[in-house]
Design a protein around this motif. Sequence first.
Motif, mmCIF file in Angstrom:
data_model
loop_
_atom_site.group_PDB
_atom_site.id
_atom_site.type_symbol
_atom_site.label_atom_id
_atom_site.label_comp_id
_atom_site.label_asym_id
_atom_site.label_seq_id
_atom_site.Cartn_x
_atom_site.Cartn_y
_atom_site.Cartn_z
ATOM 1 N N UNK A 95 51.975 41.111 37.067
ATOM 2 C CA UNK A 95 51.621 41.365 38.811
ATOM 3 C C UNK A 95 50.501 40.607 39.390
ATOM 4 N N UNK A 96 51.696 40.366 40.480
ATOM 5 C CA UNK A 96 50.400 39.102 41.000
ATOM 6 C C UNK A 96 49.172 39.574 41.624
ATOM 7 N N UNK A 97 48.397 39.179 41.296
ATOM 8 C CA UNK A 97 46.966 39.024 42.171
ATOM 9 C C UNK A 97 46.401 38.714 43.095
ATOM 10 N N UNK A 98 46.165 37.646 43.165
ATOM 11 C CA UNK A 98 46.131 36.151 44.041
ATOM 12 C C UNK A 98 46.779 35.595 43.695
ATOM 13 N N UNK A 137 34.645 34.768 47.266
ATOM 14 C CA UNK A 137 35.949 34.794 46.703
ATOM 15 C C UNK A 137 36.162 35.574 45.228
ATOM 16 N N UNK A 138 34.518 35.747 44.620
ATOM 17 C CA UNK A 138 34.350 36.633 44.130
ATOM 18 C C UNK A 138 34.658 38.227 44.259
ATOM 19 N N UNK A 139 34.169 38.671 45.720
ATOM 20 C CA UNK A 139 34.513 39.552 45.523
ATOM 21 C C UNK A 139 36.153 39.755 45.898
ATOM 22 N N UNK A 140 36.753 39.463 46.633
ATOM 23 C CA UNK A 140 38.123 38.927 47.734
ATOM 24 C C UNK A 140 39.238 39.265 45.631
ATOM 25 N N UNK A 141 38.627 38.767 44.975
ATOM 26 C CA UNK A 141 39.351 38.049 43.779
ATOM 27 C C UNK A 141 39.466 39.466 42.769
ATOM 28 N N UNK A 142 38.397 40.462 42.943
ATOM 29 C CA UNK A 142 37.948 41.672 42.391
ATOM 30 C C UNK A 142 38.668 42.875 42.436
ATOM 31 N N UNK A 160 43.403 45.859 41.536
ATOM 32 C CA UNK A 160 44.813 46.690 42.003
ATOM 33 C C UNK A 160 45.830 46.077 41.226
ATOM 34 N N UNK A 161 45.723 44.687 40.016
ATOM 35 C CA UNK A 161 46.226 44.621 39.707
ATOM 36 C C UNK A 161 46.345 45.143 38.027
ATOM 37 N N UNK A 162 45.140 45.738 37.758
ATOM 38 C CA UNK A 162 44.740 46.411 36.089
ATOM 39 C C UNK A 162 45.573 47.513 36.580
#
Length: 110
Positions: A37-40, A92-97, A102-104
């Motif tokens: 599943x796509x994360x980023x 960057x860490x905030x948006x990746x989190x 969501x991916x999890x």
Amino acid sequence: MAYDEGYATLMRETLGDEPGLSEKKMFGGLCFLKDGNMICGVHQGGGMARVGKAAEPAALRLEGITPLSFTGRKMGGMVDVSEDVLGDDGRRAEIVAMALEYARSLPPKA
């Protein structure tokens, strides 16, 4: 591929050793996936994150995050990430989190 390898490296570092990570070249860039599943991802001029429709309004309130629209049509649940955000460790860490959360929540793909 038309993406900045330096930004790809930053994304890899931000994602860390999350189980089930993989990379796939798509959308003219490089995407990071969890259990398929796509994360980023990163593309020419920035990046993108799949935060899901429920978290999209919160993501869009962050500076440097805009709706994703590769073809002129908004892609629900996905946001565009500016180069400024990619270059800023905290943002960057905030948006990746948000994207990882969501991916999890999604079932693994075969």
